[in-house]
Design an enzyme around this catalytic site. Sequence first.
Site, PDB file in Angstrom:
ATOM      1  N   SER A   1      -6.447   3.988   3.924  1.00  0.00           N
ATOM      2  CA  SER A   1      -5.729   3.158   2.948  1.00  0.00           C
ATOM      3  C   SER A   1      -6.700   2.367   2.084  1.00  0.00           C
ATOM      4  O   SER A   1      -6.452   1.209   1.726  1.00  0.00           O
ATOM      5  CB  SER A   1      -4.758   2.187   3.643  1.00  0.00           C
ATOM      6  OG  SER A   1      -3.848   1.637   2.721  1.00  0.00           O
TER       7      SER A   1
ATOM      8  N   LYS B   1       2.769   6.370   5.362  1.00  0.00           N
ATOM      9  CA  LYS B   1       1.957   5.264   4.864  1.00  0.00           C
ATOM     10  C   LYS B   1       2.561   3.910   5.206  1.00  0.00           C
ATOM     11  O   LYS B   1       3.763   3.711   5.099  1.00  0.00           O
ATOM     12  CB  LYS B   1       1.832   5.396   3.336  1.00  0.00           C
ATOM     13  CG  LYS B   1       0.782   4.492   2.729  1.00  0.00           C
ATOM     14  CD  LYS B   1      -0.601   5.042   2.967  1.00  0.00           C
ATOM     15  CE  LYS B   1      -1.658   4.014   2.662  1.00  0.00           C
ATOM     16  NZ  LYS B   1      -1.657   2.876   3.628  1.00  0.00           N
TER      17      LYS B   1
ATOM     18  N   SER C   1       0.800  -1.231   0.000  1.00  0.00           N
ATOM     19  CA  SER C   1       0.000   0.000   0.000  1.00  0.00           C
ATOM     20  C   SER C   1       0.830   1.277   0.000  1.00  0.00           C
ATOM     21  O   SER C   1       0.275   2.362  -0.163  1.00  0.00           O
ATOM     22  CB  SER C   1      -0.947   0.012   1.206  1.00  0.00           C
ATOM     23  OG  SER C   1      -2.087  -0.775   0.953  1.00  0.00           O
TER      24      SER C   1
ATOM     25  N   LYS D   1       0.369   3.736  -2.749  1.00  0.00           N
ATOM     26  CA  LYS D   1      -0.640   4.790  -2.692  1.00  0.00           C
ATOM     27  C   LYS D   1      -0.011   6.185  -2.486  1.00  0.00           C
ATOM     28  O   LYS D   1      -0.676   7.199  -2.699  1.00  0.00           O
ATOM     29  CB  LYS D   1      -1.642   4.505  -1.574  1.00  0.00           C
ATOM     30  CG  LYS D   1      -2.513   3.272  -1.810  1.00  0.00           C
ATOM     31  CD  LYS D   1      -3.580   3.133  -0.733  1.00  0.00           C
ATOM     32  CE  LYS D   1      -4.505   1.952  -0.990  1.00  0.00           C
ATOM     33  NZ  LYS D   1      -3.961   0.677  -0.513  1.00  0.00           N
TER      34      LYS D   1
END
Length: 401
Positions: free
Chosen positions: A120, A222, A55, A58
């Site tokens: 997320s 993140k 992730s 992202k």
Amino acid sequence: MRRTVLSLLAAALALASPAEAQTFQTAAPHAILIDADSGSVLFEKAADERFSPASMAKLMTTDIVFEALKSGRITMDSEFTVTEDAWKRGGAGGGGSSMFAQVNSRIKMSDLMRGLIVQSGNDAAITIAENMAGTEEAFAGLMNQRAKEIGLTNSTFRNATGYSAPDQKVTARDMAKLAIHLIDTYPDLYKIFSEREFTWNKIKQQNRNPLLTLDIGADGLKTGYLEESGYALTGSAVQNGQRLVLVVSGLKTARDRASESRKLMEWGFRAFEPRQVFAPGETVAEASVFGGEAGSVPLVAKKPVRVLLPRGGSDRVSAKVIYKGPLVAPVTEGQQVGVLRVQRGDVVALDQPLYAGASVGQGTLSQRAMDAALEFGTGLMRKAFDKAAGGKPEDRAANPS
């Protein structure tokens, strides 16, 4: 008075005690810690080996959106439709993180961004990709184009979510560079990363970044997890005006991710002190100019040249200026010419861009003819030595001022 980078760094080191240099060990297979302001690398481990970002991909999705918001192509009130594809693959039924967006609903960008960053949400990422580029594949093309523009030299993106894809790979160094880019370029939008929770469709979710709950000044960025690559985190924190950015990947558990990130961040704030080597605009070195009214041009940095050194450390520090040369006149003041590279032991602690400190126009015909003859003669010798040494003849090192 002319001063060399080496003598300045040696003087800085002389202020420290002769104790052994401090070291840090981490269980993370891939890691990097950078001082965001100076670009100094405080710690790295396999920082240029590629791994699946999960992730953390992202972050690149976020950059595409932030750039569109900054340029005015979209606004926070722009509404995107949640496609059936986004709902199926990215929703709760997809098995990953989700903002629980309803199919065919229209969501403002202000909410989609929080679904993407705070929660997320894979459904948020796919919705953004399909509405901005038509397909997620086309959006991935934008991600790769943007990655090149901001200098991510060893990363490839294949989707907006971070879902497993065979050739979707990044490096810790590239992810740290992306994080610093987001922080520096979009200071107001970056604040979303520090939001602790977000509620959508009556479902409240906490920010997945474990550093935000710790008292270390964290404000982003993140997390990521895939079975193939383990637990990962790109994080940032500020203490006493100093911002550090870290990336870790390949850890076995979420607890390991949180603890290793915290230890690395706290060590970075505690174990280093800054030394300014050159002020903005101060001549760092001189580069040769071919066919110019002057035979050289001063090289300067636009920002202060600062190196972070271990407190009480004894690492060997070296510096050199690298540029493609000789430069060919005319040279314009302010054009980037090369980089100042500082190494602390085996670590490249700093690569800072250097710029022409003055303009150099074309020389007279006789000056250019003399330079051509000199370059031809020295060029033959240089090529012979470079061939014997296996070097690259176009890369030159300048003597720092």
